[in-house]
Design an enzyme around this catalytic site. Structure first.
Site, PDB file in Angstrom:
ATOM      1  N   LYS A 333       0.823  -1.206   0.000  1.00  0.00           N
ATOM      2  CA  LYS A 333       0.000   0.000   0.000  1.00  0.00           C
ATOM      3  C   LYS A 333       0.863   1.265   0.000  1.00  0.00           C
ATOM      4  O   LYS A 333       2.029   1.261   0.382  1.00  0.00           O
ATOM      5  CB  LYS A 333      -0.932   0.005   1.219  1.00  0.00           C
ATOM      6  CG  LYS A 333      -2.021  -1.072   1.167  1.00  0.00           C
ATOM      7  CD  LYS A 333      -3.111  -0.723   0.183  1.00  0.00           C
ATOM      8  CE  LYS A 333      -4.133  -1.845   0.016  1.00  0.00           C
ATOM      9  NZ  LYS A 333      -4.933  -2.088   1.209  1.00  0.00           N
ATOM     10  N   ARG A 367      -3.621 -10.449   4.253  1.00  0.00           N
ATOM     11  CA  ARG A 367      -3.868 -10.509   2.811  1.00  0.00           C
ATOM     12  C   ARG A 367      -2.671  -9.905   2.077  1.00  0.00           C
ATOM     13  O   ARG A 367      -2.343  -8.733   2.269  1.00  0.00           O
ATOM     14  CB  ARG A 367      -5.159  -9.741   2.494  1.00  0.00           C
ATOM     15  CG  ARG A 367      -5.656  -9.861   1.072  1.00  0.00           C
ATOM     16  CD  ARG A 367      -7.016  -9.187   0.936  1.00  0.00           C
ATOM     17  NE  ARG A 367      -7.503  -9.254  -0.426  1.00  0.00           N
ATOM     18  CZ  ARG A 367      -7.234  -8.358  -1.363  1.00  0.00           C
ATOM     19  NH1 ARG A 367      -6.482  -7.291  -1.066  1.00  0.00           N
ATOM     20  NH2 ARG A 367      -7.713  -8.492  -2.581  1.00  0.00           N
TER      21      ARG A 367
END
Length: 388
Positions: A333, A367
């Site tokens: 991210k 994840r």
């Protein structure tokens, strides 16, 4: 007399000290958690309740900070416990007992299993969820696995690296992403899910906000629905989950991928995310999804800026306090790039560190795009919290 300070940032040091001196495992663990210092924020507190809290704190040796309509209470879990018992709660604090009792129960005995279609996943160790994007425009790997053969090959690699669940997504949810029609999304994910199920690769999750896609994915062999909207986008999705007996991951996001960046405004990010996730989980339960099938995800990178993401990571225990298993998805991210200066394709080391920190704060599912480094980091983090 000999004095030894214990590293009591978790209950483990106290549990180990008691076990080394002859205590059985379960009593040692419950005693250790009882000694842990907790801080709880109480809101919508009336003036008489504030006064009752202050009186109780003075008698119990607890720290109580109050203001109009709120209170912060700091005490060992064992000192808070009487407030959770209807037969022992002081007069004037009866409203506190049910919610505090729920929290203390999940704190002392957190969820250890997740029920999904056809099986139970144990959460006594880190569970890796491998990302299989079959989209042309995902932020990290758009277009790389858009054919069935490539997607299956990626899934095989992720399973070999330690993933226990595969998450297939057919619609990008990166900031500014345009929505995809249900028929197109089904055309992307259903053949891949069917092939993975046929090969025994799984269990399989589908990353979707849409009831029609979820229904098709379950028919193709999926066992979990992963909804980035927290069941807010499509009112029929919760019913599909319930009727299909599926596990569900409800994630925190405000707005939609094309509007969420303008909604990243918080007074206290962890508290507000936890409250909104609690509401999302309640939507699932109202639709008859059993609690043991629900996992919550704080939604790193969704309607949150870099500083907010790091604050949320540090205060992840606030989300864990909801009492549901917690999944996290920091993989590659932008906030990790903000801290490291690394481009998106070179953030797997940072992902591994973020997941290890999340494990220490109570997350149990992770994840990731690339599992090898994260699996190794979580084995080290898990070893520090495993009772011996």
């Amino acid at each position: 007399m000999k004095l030894t300070p214990l590293a009591a940032h978790t209950p483990e040091a106290v549990r180990a000290a008691l076990a080394a001196r002859g205590w059985d495992a379960q009593p040692a663990w419950f005693a250790a958690t009882g000694l842990q210092s907790l801080v709880v924020l109480l809101e919508d507190v009336t003036e008489p309740e504030r006064e009752a809290l202050v009186r109780w704190g003075a008698k119990a040796g607890a720290d109580v900070l109050t203001g109009e309509g709120w209170a912060l209470v700091s005490a060992a879990a064992s000192r808070l416990a009487p407030l959770a018992r209807p037969d022992r709660v002081p007069p004037g604090l009866e409203r506190l007992a049910p919610e505090l009792g729920r929290f203390l129960a999940s704190y002392a005995d957190p969820p250890r299993r997740w029920e999904i279609v056809g099986r139970t996943l144990s959460l006594d160790h880190p569970v890796l969820i491998g990302i299989v994007n079959v989209t042309p425009d995902s932020f990290s790997d758009g277009g790389r696995f858009s054919t069935v053969d490539r997607a299956v090959a990626q899934a095989e690699r992720l399973v070999a690296e330690g993933c226990e669940l595969l998450d297939v997504g057919g619609e990008s949810t990166r900031p500014g992403a345009a929505p995809v029609a249900s028929t197109e999304e089904i055309g992307r994910v259903a053949p891949v899910i069917a092939q993975l199920a046929r090969r025994g690769l799984g269990p399989i999750s589908v990353d979707t906000r849409k009831a029609a896609v979820a229904r098709a994915a379950l028919a193709a062999g999926a066992a979990v629905i992963n909804d980035v909207s927290g069941l807010a986008f499509d009112p029929d999705l919760a019913r599909v989950v319930a009727e299909g007996g599926a596990g569900v991951i409800v994630m925190h996001m405000r707005g939609t991928p094309d509007t969420m960046e303008g909604l990243a405004v918080y007074r206290q990010v962890a508290v507000e995310v936890a409250a909104e996730l609690g509401a999302a989980a309640a939507r699932a339960e109202r639709a008859d999804v059993p609690r043991e099938r629900i996992v919550v995800d704080p939604g790193f990178g969704f309607a949150k800026g870099p500083e907010q993401n790091f604050r949320l990571l540090d205060e992840l225990a606030t989300v864990v306090g909801l009492g549901y298993p917690v999944a996290v998805g920091p993989s590659r991210k932008r906030f990790l790039g903000a801290a490291t200066g690394r481009p998106v394709e070179d953030r797997d080391r940072a992902t591994a560190v973020a997941c290890a920190l999340a494990w220490e704060r109570g997350a149990r599912l992770f994840r990731v795009h690339d599992a090898a480094l994260t699996c190794e980091a979580l084995r080290v983090a898990g070893a520090t919290t495993s009772a011996t």
